[in-house]
Motif scaffolding. Sequence first.
Motif, PDB file in Angstrom:
ATOM      1  N   SER A 146       0.841  -1.193   0.000  1.00 12.41           N
ATOM      2  CA  SER A 146       0.000   0.000   0.000  1.00 12.41           C
ATOM      3  C   SER A 146       0.876   1.244   0.000  1.00 12.41           C
ATOM      4  O   SER A 146       1.962   1.256   0.598  1.00 12.41           O
ATOM      5  N   CYS A 147       0.387   2.260  -0.648  1.00 20.24           N
ATOM      6  CA  CYS A 147       1.066   3.565  -0.674  1.00 20.24           C
ATOM      7  C   CYS A 147       0.025   4.617  -0.333  1.00 20.24           C
ATOM      8  O   CYS A 147      -0.962   4.777  -1.057  1.00 20.24           O
ATOM      9  N   VAL A 148       0.246   5.299   0.775  1.00 19.63           N
ATOM     10  CA  VAL A 148      -0.694   6.330   1.211  1.00 19.63           C
ATOM     11  C   VAL A 148       0.006   7.674   1.186  1.00 19.63           C
ATOM     12  O   VAL A 148       0.952   7.898   1.939  1.00 19.63           O
TER      13      VAL A 148
ATOM     14  N   CYS B  72       3.396   1.770 -12.782  1.00 21.03           N
ATOM     15  CA  CYS B  72       2.879   3.115 -12.614  1.00 21.03           C
ATOM     16  C   CYS B  72       1.383   3.123 -12.877  1.00 21.03           C
ATOM     17  O   CYS B  72       0.881   2.288 -13.649  1.00 21.03           O
ATOM     18  N   ILE B  73       0.705   4.077 -12.289  1.00 25.67           N
ATOM     19  CA  ILE B  73      -0.707   4.291 -12.583  1.00 25.67           C
ATOM     20  C   ILE B  73      -0.917   5.771 -12.814  1.00 25.67           C
ATOM     21  O   ILE B  73      -0.434   6.619 -12.059  1.00 25.67           O
TER      22      ILE B  73
ATOM     23  N   ARG C 273      -5.853   1.653  -7.497  1.00 28.04           N
ATOM     24  CA  ARG C 273      -5.997   2.738  -6.527  1.00 28.04           C
ATOM     25  C   ARG C 273      -7.420   2.757  -5.998  1.00 28.04           C
ATOM     26  O   ARG C 273      -8.358   2.338  -6.673  1.00 28.04           O
ATOM     27  N   ASP C 274      -7.542   3.247  -4.784  1.00 25.87           N
ATOM     28  CA  ASP C 274      -8.834   3.440  -4.136  1.00 25.87           C
ATOM     29  C   ASP C 274      -8.909   4.915  -3.774  1.00 25.87           C
ATOM     30  O   ASP C 274      -8.257   5.358  -2.811  1.00 25.87           O
ATOM     31  N   SER C 275      -9.688   5.654  -4.532  1.00 23.10           N
ATOM     32  CA  SER C 275      -9.751   7.095  -4.308  1.00 23.10           C
ATOM     33  C   SER C 275     -10.363   7.425  -2.959  1.00 23.10           C
ATOM     34  O   SER C 275      -9.955   8.387  -2.296  1.00 23.10           O
TER      35      SER C 275
ATOM     36  N   THR D 212      -5.420   5.667  -1.549  1.00 22.16           N
ATOM     37  CA  THR D 212      -4.356   4.668  -1.447  1.00 22.16           C
ATOM     38  C   THR D 212      -4.119   4.027  -2.808  1.00 22.16           C
ATOM     39  O   THR D 212      -5.066   3.787  -3.559  1.00 22.16           O
ATOM     40  N   VAL D 213      -2.860   3.779  -3.118  1.00 21.08           N
ATOM     41  CA  VAL D 213      -2.477   3.010  -4.297  1.00 21.08           C
ATOM     42  C   VAL D 213      -1.929   1.674  -3.817  1.00 21.08           C
ATOM     43  O   VAL D 213      -1.155   1.623  -2.860  1.00 21.08           O
TER      44      VAL D 213
END
Length: 130
Positions: free
Chosen positions: A21-23, A50-51, A72-74, A78-79
């Motif tokens: 996860s990336c926050v 990448c996104i 990703r979850d807007s 979080t990606v």
Amino acid sequence: QVQLVESGGGLVQPGGSLRLSCVPSGFAIPYHAIGWFRQAPGKEREDVSCIGRVDGSTWYADSVKGRFTISRDSAENTVYLQMNGLRPEDTGVYYCASLTVTTKQPMCIMRGYSYGMDYQGKGTLVTVSA
């Protein structure tokens, strides 16, 4: 102040799965492209995935295509990087980075735009070993 925090790394056996996860703080995911890269001891940085901003276009390194999925979850801002079929050569510290369009060496190219790193997190360690 822009910050990115990675989590989800750990020790896994070959063939196993992890979800990183990336926050970010300081900006909203849909308005920034995000990338993942990894660094193994004694090896050069390898760009992984990448996104893109807004449309969510994606890019993957050949070494992870078909095994890793970026999403990703807007709502959670979080990606994620879902990693399946992990191999010992996937071992390394995984970093996420916010990306910006660049004319220099890109991290990834999506929809005709070249993206380079702007900010990066401190990383999360992934170890794939039996």
